[in-house]
Design a protein around this motif. Structure first.
Motif, PDB file in Angstrom:
ATOM      1  N   THR A   4       0.838  -1.197   0.000  1.00 46.77           N
ATOM      2  CA  THR A   4       0.000   0.000   0.000  1.00 46.77           C
ATOM      3  C   THR A   4       0.871   1.244   0.000  1.00 46.77           C
ATOM      4  O   THR A   4       2.072   1.199   0.327  1.00 46.77           O
ATOM      5  CB  THR A   4      -0.896   0.028   1.242  1.00 46.77           C
ATOM      6  OG1 THR A   4      -0.078   0.218   2.397  1.00 46.77           O
ATOM      7  CG2 THR A   4      -1.677  -1.271   1.392  1.00 46.77           C
ATOM      8  N   ALA A   6       0.836   3.515   2.162  1.00 49.80           N
ATOM      9  CA  ALA A   6       1.321   3.688   3.537  1.00 49.80           C
ATOM     10  C   ALA A   6       2.560   2.848   3.779  1.00 49.80           C
ATOM     11  O   ALA A   6       3.508   3.284   4.452  1.00 49.80           O
ATOM     12  CB  ALA A   6       0.223   3.320   4.533  1.00 49.80           C
ATOM     13  N   ASP A   7       2.581   1.623   3.238  1.00 53.55           N
ATOM     14  CA  ASP A   7       3.766   0.775   3.376  1.00 53.55           C
ATOM     15  C   ASP A   7       4.970   1.417   2.705  1.00 53.55           C
ATOM     16  O   ASP A   7       6.092   1.362   3.215  1.00 53.55           O
ATOM     17  CB  ASP A   7       3.511  -0.594   2.746  1.00 53.55           C
ATOM     18  CG  ASP A   7       2.487  -1.422   3.513  1.00 53.55           C
ATOM     19  OD1 ASP A   7       2.393  -1.225   4.735  1.00 53.55           O
ATOM     20  OD2 ASP A   7       1.800  -2.244   2.891  1.00 53.55           O
ATOM     21  N   LEU A  10       6.260   4.253   4.850  1.00 50.23           N
ATOM     22  CA  LEU A  10       6.984   3.717   6.002  1.00 50.23           C
ATOM     23  C   LEU A  10       8.353   3.214   5.586  1.00 50.23           C
ATOM     24  O   LEU A  10       9.368   3.515   6.228  1.00 50.23           O
ATOM     25  CB  LEU A  10       6.183   2.593   6.653  1.00 50.23           C
ATOM     26  CG  LEU A  10       6.860   1.878   7.835  1.00 50.23           C
ATOM     27  CD1 LEU A  10       7.157   2.860   8.963  1.00 50.23           C
ATOM     28  CD2 LEU A  10       5.993   0.730   8.338  1.00 50.23           C
ATOM     29  N   LEU A  33       5.470   8.775  11.727  1.00 50.67           N
ATOM     30  CA  LEU A  33       4.290   8.678  10.867  1.00 50.67           C
ATOM     31  C   LEU A  33       3.021   8.899  11.660  1.00 50.67           C
ATOM     32  O   LEU A  33       2.071   9.535  11.190  1.00 50.67           O
ATOM     33  CB  LEU A  33       4.248   7.315  10.170  1.00 50.67           C
ATOM     34  CG  LEU A  33       4.782   7.280   8.726  1.00 50.67           C
ATOM     35  CD1 LEU A  33       6.296   7.495   8.721  1.00 50.67           C
ATOM     36  CD2 LEU A  33       4.444   5.952   8.064  1.00 50.67           C
ATOM     37  N   ASP A  34       2.997   8.386  12.868  1.00 50.84           N
ATOM     38  CA  ASP A  34       1.818   8.554  13.716  1.00 50.84           C
ATOM     39  C   ASP A  34       1.640  10.007  14.143  1.00 50.84           C
ATOM     40  O   ASP A  34       0.518  10.485  14.308  1.00 50.84           O
ATOM     41  CB  ASP A  34       1.939   7.650  14.948  1.00 50.84           C
ATOM     42  CG  ASP A  34       0.695   7.661  15.806  1.00 50.84           C
ATOM     43  OD1 ASP A  34      -0.383   7.285  15.298  1.00 50.84           O
ATOM     44  OD2 ASP A  34       0.790   8.062  16.979  1.00 50.84           O
TER      45      ASP A  34
END
Length: 263
Positions: A4, A6-7, A10, A33-34
């Motif tokens: 994804t 997001a992956d 990261l 990221l959070d």
């Protein structure tokens, strides 16, 4: 399993942090990221970390003894090894004990001891108004936080009543400051790191004043290093305290405990 966006973000963030020498790149990337609300904000946070700013300052908090401790820029960041100092202080306290966190910085030690031993009477003190403001956010409304140089900050009502005096004062020799990690030497106040020529100048001042503030049987606990521990112990003995050196190899932490005679 498909990758994804997001992956990909990261993975890219981990690679950037690892390339900058961050040992715990995966954990740090997840936290950044959070914390970031937009890709642009993430870029800013990652850049701050890459140039050496402490992760805890970037996030605004540090995990310490199971607590989320607020960390303001320009305040000493709590070290995980200091959990050993908290362990020893908590073992020396009980509900109703008068506990003082001297050179408190964020107030992390006092907050952790209070969480471990409910019902203590906690006071904290630091010379830096920025640290004092930060500590007030961390220790709660039941604790007292004072500003001033060591014992000058404390109210006279504590004199002779302190059961546990816990201190994480600087103990790095002046000539070794340059060898510290950049995130410490470039982003934390020098007075929080510099222990003087042999690393124990502040410890000597703390030990000299401690007998007047400790209750009979009270204990002074100072975090130090294996190299400085004999000098810290000697400073306590020179002022009538009975010193004992404790070392935790797992946490790589050494603490000297000086006890005032009960009689």
């Amino acid at each position: 399993m498909s990758i994804t966006p997001a992956d990909e973000v990261l993975s890219r963030t981990v690679a950037t942090l690892r390339g900058a020498g961050c040992v715990f790149a995966e954990e740090e990337a997840a936290l950044l990221l959070d914390a970031a609300e937009t890709p642009a904000e993430l870029d800013v946070l990652v850049h701050r970390r890459v140039v050496g700013e402490p992760l805890e300052v970037i996030l605004g908090w540090a995990e310490f003894c199971g607590l989320r401790i607020r960390v303001n820029a320009g305040v000493f960041v709590p070290r995980q090894r200091t959990r050993f100092l908290v362990d020893l202080a908590a073992e020396s306290a009980r509900p109703g004990s008068v506990v003082v966190d001297l050179c408190c910085g964020t107030g992390a030690i006092g907050a952790a001891v209070a969480a471990r031993v409910p019902g203590i009477e906690l006071s904290c003190a630091d010379i830096d108004p920025n640290a004092v403001a930060c500590a007030r956010l961390n220790v709660g409304a039941d604790a007292h936080v004072y500003e001033g140089d060591l014992y000058d900050a404390l109210p006279g009502s504590l004199r002779g009543r302190v059961d546990v005096l816990v201190v994480n004062a600087p103990y790095v020799p002046t000539d070794e400051i340059a060898m510290m990690p950049p995130e410490a030497r470039d982003h934390e106040p020098k007075y929080t790191l510099d222990g003087g020529a042999d690393g124990v100048e502040v410890h000597r001042r703390v030990a000299a004043g401690a007998p007047a503030w400790l209750a009979p049987g009270g204990r002074l606990l100072i975090e130090t290093s294996e190299e400085q521990a004999p000098l810290t112990a000697r400073a306590m003995a020179d002022h009538g305290l009975v010193p004992h050196v404790s070392t935790n190899d797992e946490m790589y932490c050494t603490v000297v405990v000086g006890t005032r005679a009960a009689g």
